[in-house]
Scaffold this motif. Structure first.
Motif, mmCIF file in Angstrom:
data_model
loop_
_atom_site.group_PDB
_atom_site.id
_atom_site.type_symbol
_atom_site.label_atom_id
_atom_site.label_comp_id
_atom_site.label_asym_id
_atom_site.label_seq_id
_atom_site.Cartn_x
_atom_site.Cartn_y
_atom_site.Cartn_z
ATOM 1 N N ALA A 114 3.402 -14.774 0.634
ATOM 2 C CA ALA A 114 3.593 -13.736 1.540
ATOM 3 C C ALA A 114 3.084 -12.224 0.838
ATOM 4 O O ALA A 114 2.374 -11.697 1.734
ATOM 5 C CB ALA A 114 5.159 -13.521 1.858
ATOM 6 N N ILE A 115 3.255 -12.060 -0.305
ATOM 7 C CA ILE A 115 2.728 -10.683 -0.942
ATOM 8 C C ILE A 115 1.546 -10.870 -0.916
ATOM 9 O O ILE A 115 0.739 -9.922 -0.611
ATOM 10 C CB ILE A 115 3.470 -10.815 -2.403
ATOM 11 C CG1 ILE A 115 5.115 -10.365 -2.128
ATOM 12 C CG2 ILE A 115 2.747 -9.570 -2.858
ATOM 13 C CD1 ILE A 115 5.725 -10.438 -3.413
ATOM 14 N N LYS A 116 0.823 -11.898 -1.162
ATOM 15 C CA LYS A 116 -0.740 -12.002 -1.277
ATOM 16 C C LYS A 116 -1.070 -11.665 0.148
ATOM 17 O O LYS A 116 -2.384 -10.976 0.354
ATOM 18 C CB LYS A 116 -1.075 -13.388 -1.902
ATOM 19 C CG LYS A 116 -0.873 -13.741 -3.109
ATOM 20 C CD LYS A 116 -1.343 -15.173 -3.883
ATOM 21 C CE LYS A 116 -2.833 -15.256 -3.673
ATOM 22 N NZ LYS A 116 -2.964 -16.492 -3.921
ATOM 23 N N SER A 117 -0.579 -12.256 1.006
ATOM 24 C CA SER A 117 -1.219 -12.277 2.547
ATOM 25 C C SER A 117 -1.275 -10.919 2.868
ATOM 26 O O SER A 117 -2.083 -10.259 3.455
ATOM 27 C CB SER A 117 -0.396 -13.339 3.290
ATOM 28 O OG SER A 117 -0.568 -13.109 4.723
ATOM 29 N N GLU A 118 0.218 -10.210 2.600
ATOM 30 C CA GLU A 118 0.283 -8.871 3.236
ATOM 31 C C GLU A 118 -0.714 -7.781 2.216
ATOM 32 O O GLU A 118 -1.239 -6.986 2.676
ATOM 33 C CB GLU A 118 1.655 -8.433 3.129
ATOM 34 C CG GLU A 118 2.739 -9.240 3.898
ATOM 35 C CD GLU A 118 2.494 -9.067 5.346
ATOM 36 O OE1 GLU A 118 1.655 -7.922 5.923
ATOM 37 O OE2 GLU A 118 2.569 -9.897 6.096
ATOM 38 N N SER A 119 -0.785 -8.066 0.793
ATOM 39 C CA SER A 119 -1.785 -7.428 0.200
ATOM 40 C C SER A 119 -3.234 -7.481 0.795
ATOM 41 O O SER A 119 -3.884 -6.531 0.847
ATOM 42 C CB SER A 119 -1.723 -7.880 -1.102
ATOM 43 O OG SER A 119 -0.510 -7.411 -1.965
ATOM 44 N N ASP A 120 -3.732 -8.822 0.927
ATOM 45 C CA ASP A 120 -4.869 -8.771 1.548
ATOM 46 C C ASP A 120 -5.081 -8.045 2.672
ATOM 47 O O ASP A 120 -6.161 -7.401 3.314
ATOM 48 C CB ASP A 120 -5.363 -10.141 2.021
ATOM 49 C CG ASP A 120 -5.483 -10.934 0.557
ATOM 50 O OD1 ASP A 120 -5.520 -10.284 -0.493
ATOM 51 O OD2 ASP A 120 -5.403 -12.150 0.543
ATOM 52 N N HIS A 121 -4.204 -8.396 3.896
ATOM 53 C CA HIS A 121 -4.281 -7.306 5.190
ATOM 54 C C HIS A 121 -4.146 -5.897 4.824
ATOM 55 O O HIS A 121 -4.780 -5.299 5.418
ATOM 56 C CB HIS A 121 -2.906 -7.793 5.853
ATOM 57 C CG HIS A 121 -2.745 -7.231 7.226
ATOM 58 N ND1 HIS A 121 -3.489 -7.531 8.352
ATOM 59 C CD2 HIS A 121 -2.045 -5.989 7.416
ATOM 60 C CE1 HIS A 121 -3.193 -6.647 9.346
ATOM 61 N NE2 HIS A 121 -2.370 -5.780 8.863
ATOM 62 N N MET A 122 -3.146 -5.342 3.978
ATOM 63 C CA MET A 122 -3.289 -3.996 3.700
ATOM 64 C C MET A 122 -4.617 -3.525 2.978
ATOM 65 O O MET A 122 -5.163 -2.282 3.434
ATOM 66 C CB MET A 122 -2.210 -3.687 2.848
ATOM 67 C CG MET A 122 -1.867 -2.207 2.496
ATOM 68 S SD MET A 122 -0.289 -1.821 1.923
ATOM 69 C CE MET A 122 -0.272 -2.892 0.332
ATOM 70 N N LYS A 123 -5.106 -4.344 2.307
ATOM 71 C CA LYS A 123 -6.574 -3.900 1.580
ATOM 72 C C LYS A 123 -7.788 -4.047 2.764
ATOM 73 O O LYS A 123 -8.370 -2.930 2.667
ATOM 74 C CB LYS A 123 -6.972 -5.032 0.570
ATOM 75 C CG LYS A 123 -8.382 -4.626 -0.099
ATOM 76 C CD LYS A 123 -8.823 -5.959 -1.020
ATOM 77 C CE LYS A 123 -10.153 -5.761 -1.520
ATOM 78 N NZ LYS A 123 -10.615 -6.758 -2.420
ATOM 79 N N LYS A 124 -7.627 -4.942 3.560
ATOM 80 C CA LYS A 124 -8.546 -4.759 4.834
ATOM 81 C C LYS A 124 -8.266 -3.728 5.617
ATOM 82 O O LYS A 124 -9.331 -2.909 5.915
ATOM 83 C CB LYS A 124 -8.502 -6.245 5.581
ATOM 84 C CG LYS A 124 -9.414 -6.354 6.730
ATOM 85 C CD LYS A 124 -9.174 -7.486 7.440
ATOM 86 C CE LYS A 124 -10.238 -7.628 8.573
ATOM 87 N NZ LYS A 124 -10.036 -9.045 9.461
ATOM 88 N N LEU A 125 -7.084 -3.422 5.954
ATOM 89 C CA LEU A 125 -6.762 -2.227 6.752
ATOM 90 C C LEU A 125 -7.239 -0.797 6.381
ATOM 91 O O LEU A 125 -7.817 0.075 6.658
ATOM 92 C CB LEU A 125 -5.194 -2.127 7.098
ATOM 93 C CG LEU A 125 -5.031 -1.038 7.785
ATOM 94 C CD1 LEU A 125 -5.346 -0.695 9.317
ATOM 95 C CD2 LEU A 125 -3.367 -0.999 7.816
ATOM 96 N N VAL A 126 -7.123 -0.679 4.688
ATOM 97 C CA VAL A 126 -7.505 0.492 3.943
ATOM 98 C C VAL A 126 -8.983 0.728 3.921
ATOM 99 O O VAL A 126 -9.394 1.668 4.137
ATOM 100 C CB VAL A 126 -6.843 0.519 2.562
ATOM 101 C CG1 VAL A 126 -7.471 1.525 1.780
ATOM 102 C CG2 VAL A 126 -5.237 0.632 2.786
ATOM 103 N N GLU A 127 -9.486 -0.638 4.030
ATOM 104 C CA GLU A 127 -11.230 -0.340 3.934
ATOM 105 C C GLU A 127 -11.657 0.006 5.235
ATOM 106 O O GLU A 127 -12.629 0.799 5.261
ATOM 107 C CB GLU A 127 -11.793 -1.965 3.479
ATOM 108 C CG GLU A 127 -11.358 -2.141 1.972
ATOM 109 C CD GLU A 127 -11.841 -3.585 1.523
ATOM 110 O OE1 GLU A 127 -12.349 -4.334 2.665
ATOM 111 O OE2 GLU A 127 -11.885 -3.949 0.348
#
Length: 442
Positions: free
Chosen positions: A261-274
């Motif tokens: 879950a942490i990896k998934s949300e981190s990837d989502h947040m990284k994509k959103l920030v980019e």
């Protein structure tokens, strides 16, 4: 009276400048005409026997005695003395052209007849030019005054209006006070002075306020939506971190679930920030496009090949088309196409078709098309799909991995290329998005 004299003086100055320029143009023309005529005649004399012309060949004109003029030209020399005499005629009638041929032998050609004829033609041209200059000198000032008359009348009318206008300084103070009381972010902020003479200025200021207010609201909504989108993954990460801290350290199932879950949300947040950074750089003008001509068909084919390789859940089709070329940033256009294809894949059931095509539309503009068999978009939502963080329904939420910014980025790219979208969608049938670039295909 002084104004009339001033206009006449200006007209005379304009006419003098015109006559001087015309004289210089005539002089340059005469020099070039004489040079080209003599040069052409010399070239013809040296090459008429088949010899090659060379600039390095020694050549010159010289005068000969009257009894040395060739017999076939003696009659012309005698008759020319009975015609109208022109300056240098006696010298020209005795001129001959001397040059060396390819073997180094000196050749002579009688040039008097040619020079006399050319000089008389040039004298006639000069006479016509002098008459033209004399006519402009005598009538040019009057013509210039006629041309300046409307401008003079406009100047006089403007001066009369300026003198007649009453300067009321209090109106400017009232306007300044009204502007100082306006709050740009206020919902009903309007400039109102009650003065009909300032009505046009009021409308311009109020229009500016409306645009500022709309921009402020969009910015506030964007910040709010971005904060909400970032708050969700942060809360999820924090929740799983707390759960691990309390009892998940020893429970392998909870540990694995938390890590995923942490990896998934981190990837989502990284994509959103980019994506947020991309839009922020674009809005501030820091994203530079490299404009060059490229093949739209080849670019869409690359997107097709990548999609087939990474997505095995859908059937991709690339329709045959002509090779259309556009001018733009190939990498950016490819990114926009990839966003549309990814969006189609997210909302199209597994096993359905996704079609890509390059074509010309009804306006003969080069376009590329992405068509899917997905859930479609409601008619009322079509005009909003390119807004930032807009989602038509709950199905288009974070569960599908979207951030609500992909189509906004695609629109930014297409807008910077001067392009436009054509969207056709039916719920439960599918969506077809056509991206067109209004430039002539090659």
């Amino acid at each position: 009276m002084n104004e009339t004299k001033k206009m006449r003086s200006i007209a005379r100055n304009i006419n003098r400048s015109w006559v001087a320029g015309l004289f210089a143009a005539f002089l340059l023309f005469d020099i070039l005409a004489a040079g080209l005529t003599i040069g052409g005649w010399c070239y013809f004399q040296e090459t008429k026997t088949g010899a090659e012309f060379s600039l390095k060949t020694p050549r010159h004109f010289e005068t000969i005695d009257a009894d040395q003029i060739p017999e076939e030209h003696q009659g012309y020399a005698q008759r020319s003395k009975r015609w109208i005499l022109i300056p240098f005629q006696d010298t020209m009638i005795r001129a001959q052209y001397v040059y060396e041929d390819s073997s180094g032998k000196k050749q002579t050609v009688y040039a008097g007849k040619f020079l006399i004829f050319s000089w008389r033609c040039l004298a006639l041209i000069i006479l016509i030019q002098l008459l033209s200059l004399l006519s402009d000198m005598l009538t040019g000032s009057r013509k210039a005054r006629r041309q300046l008359a409307p401008l003079y009348e406009m100047t006089q009318k403007a001066k009369e209006l300026t003198d007649a206008a009453a300067f009321d300084e209090s109106k400017f103070h009232d306007l300044e006070d009204a502007i100082s009381q306006i709050s740009p972010t206020g919902p009903d902020a309007r400039l109102q002075t009650g003065d009909t003479e300032l009505e046009g200025l009021e409308q311009a200021v109020n229009s500016l306020l409306d645009r500022m207010r709309q921009s402020y609201q969009q910015q506030a909504r964007f910040v709010s939506d971005a904060s909400h989108e970032l708050r969700t993954p942060i809360a999820v990460i924090q929740g799983y971190a707390n759960m691990l801290d309390r009892w998940g350290k020893e429970d392998e199932k909870i540990l694995a679930e938390s890590i995923d879950a942490i990896k998934s949300e981190s990837d989502h947040m990284k994509k959103l920030v980019e994506q947020l950074l991309f839009l922020a750089r674009g809005d501030s003008g820091r994203t530079k496009l490299t404009m060059e001509e490229f093949s739209l068909r080849e670019t869409i084919k690359e997107v097709f090949d990548e999609s087939v390789m990474i997505d095995s859940d859908h059937y991709y089709h690339l329709k045959e088309s002509e090779d259309l070329k556009i001018t733009g940033d190939a990498a950016m256009v490819k990114q926009a196409a990839r966003i549309l294809v990814d969006n189609a894949a997210k909302y199209t059931p597994a096993g359905a078709d996704i079609v890509l095509q390059v074509k010309k539309n009804e306006k003969n503009h080069p376009c590329f098309v992405v068509q899917d068999e997905g859930i479609g978009i409601a008619a009322g939502d079509v005009s909003h799909v390119f807004e930032r963080f807009f989602r038509a329904d709950p199905a288009r939420g974070r569960d599908s991995g979207g951030t609500g910014l992909g189509l906004s980025i695609a629109k930014w790219i297409v807008d910077r290329h001067g392009g436009y979208f054509q969207v056709l969608s039916r719920e439960e049938i599918g969506t077809r998005i056509t991206v067109c670039f209004p430039q002539n295909p090659h």
